[in-house]
Design a protein around this motif. Structure first.
Motif, PDB file in Angstrom:
ATOM      1  N   ARG A  65      46.279  44.312  37.787  1.00 17.74           N
ATOM      2  CA  ARG A  65      45.455  44.815  36.682  1.00 17.74           C
ATOM      3  C   ARG A  65      44.406  43.812  36.225  1.00 17.74           C
ATOM      4  O   ARG A  65      43.322  44.172  35.853  1.00 17.74           O
ATOM      5  CB  ARG A  65      46.343  45.180  35.477  1.00 17.74           C
ATOM      6  CG  ARG A  65      47.224  46.349  35.734  1.00 17.74           C
ATOM      7  CD  ARG A  65      46.465  47.614  35.444  1.00 17.74           C
ATOM      8  NE  ARG A  65      47.343  48.743  35.634  1.00 17.74           N
ATOM      9  CZ  ARG A  65      46.994  49.870  36.190  1.00 17.74           C
ATOM     10  NH1 ARG A  65      45.783  50.039  36.618  1.00 17.74           N
ATOM     11  NH2 ARG A  65      47.839  50.851  36.318  1.00 17.74           N
ATOM     12  N   HIS A  66      44.745  42.563  36.254  1.00 18.04           N
ATOM     13  CA  HIS A  66      43.827  41.551  35.731  1.00 18.04           C
ATOM     14  C   HIS A  66      42.798  41.077  36.756  1.00 18.04           C
ATOM     15  O   HIS A  66      41.931  40.271  36.435  1.00 18.04           O
ATOM     16  CB  HIS A  66      44.631  40.352  35.220  1.00 18.04           C
ATOM     17  CG  HIS A  66      45.482  39.720  36.267  1.00 18.04           C
ATOM     18  ND1 HIS A  66      46.736  40.192  36.579  1.00 18.04           N
ATOM     19  CD2 HIS A  66      45.253  38.682  37.089  1.00 18.04           C
ATOM     20  CE1 HIS A  66      47.245  39.451  37.546  1.00 18.04           C
ATOM     21  NE2 HIS A  66      46.364  38.527  37.876  1.00 18.04           N
TER      22      HIS A  66
ATOM     23  N   ASP B  37      49.220  52.693  41.418  1.00 19.88           N
ATOM     24  CA  ASP B  37      47.883  53.059  40.951  1.00 19.88           C
ATOM     25  C   ASP B  37      47.243  54.135  41.821  1.00 19.88           C
ATOM     26  O   ASP B  37      46.423  54.920  41.349  1.00 19.88           O
ATOM     27  CB  ASP B  37      46.985  51.818  40.940  1.00 19.88           C
ATOM     28  CG  ASP B  37      47.498  50.774  39.968  1.00 19.88           C
ATOM     29  OD1 ASP B  37      47.647  51.111  38.777  1.00 19.88           O
ATOM     30  OD2 ASP B  37      47.766  49.636  40.401  1.00 19.88           O
TER      31      ASP B  37
ATOM     32  N   SER C 168      49.701  49.536  44.569  1.00 23.23           N
ATOM     33  CA  SER C 168      49.565  48.976  43.226  1.00 23.23           C
ATOM     34  C   SER C 168      48.569  47.835  43.266  1.00 23.23           C
ATOM     35  O   SER C 168      48.573  47.020  44.193  1.00 23.23           O
ATOM     36  CB  SER C 168      50.913  48.463  42.715  1.00 23.23           C
ATOM     37  OG  SER C 168      51.833  49.530  42.612  1.00 23.23           O
TER      38      SER C 168
ATOM     39  N   VAL D 214      39.627  47.468  41.593  1.00 23.28           N
ATOM     40  CA  VAL D 214      39.475  48.915  41.767  1.00 23.28           C
ATOM     41  C   VAL D 214      38.296  49.213  42.687  1.00 23.28           C
ATOM     42  O   VAL D 214      38.416  49.987  43.637  1.00 23.28           O
ATOM     43  CB  VAL D 214      39.305  49.615  40.395  1.00 23.28           C
ATOM     44  CG1 VAL D 214      38.857  51.060  40.567  1.00 23.28           C
ATOM     45  CG2 VAL D 214      40.596  49.531  39.598  1.00 23.28           C
TER      46      VAL D 214
END
Length: 156
Positions: free
Chosen positions: A78-79, A108, A75, A84
């Motif tokens: 996100r911020h 993810d 995981s 990625v």
């Protein structure tokens, strides 16, 4: 070349090559009931169109001393900007990771990692995965035994 347009002979060629990509064009021709030249042309067309991406040898990981296989759910934060890209760059350059899929759900990514032992897997996590900015968590599942492992795709 589109899957819908495959005729019976082309399907048979794909199935035969997935079972043994080292067989000769003549052996393929004998299996599908065509002469060698049209079989050679079809194989070339399949390669050029990207249906056949490459020819490989399947190697027994345990005979190489890669005794454990781990499916790790990763995981990301996100911020975190660039998380990625940083994670995927690490994946691409890590030979221990033999598969990686971006997934939906709680994690993810799911990555398939091979290593000689748990100590080596722990070192992989510490030295590579946990050093990637933006990795929030890793949940590891050690494979106890392989029930099925196939590389051949069903040819529609």
């Amino acid at each position: 070349m589109e899957i819908d347009r495959f005729d019976k002979a082309t399907r048979q060629i794909l199935e035969a090559l997935q079972a043994d990509s080292r067989q000769s064009t003549q052996a393929l021709a004998d299996k599908v009931g065509l002469s060698a030249t049209p079989v050679w042309r079809r194989v070339k067309e399949l390669e050029e169109s990207g249906v056949i991406r490459r020819h490989v040898a399947l190697v027994d990981r345990e005979r190489l001393g890669l005794n454990i296989c781990v499916l790790a759910n990763v995981s990301l934060l996100r911020h975190s900007e660039g998380a990625v890209e940083a994670f995927e760059a690490m994946v691409i350059t890590s030979p221990e990771i033999i598969e990686c899929q971006a997934i939906t759900g709680e994690a993810d990514y799911v990555v398939k990692v091979v290593a000689p032992d748990m100590k080596a897997y722990d070192q992989f996590l510490q030295q590579k995965v946990f050093k990637v900015p933006g990795v929030a968590s890793v949940r590891s599942n050690v494979v106890l035994r392989e029930v099925k492992y196939e590389t051949a795709l069903p040819v529609p």
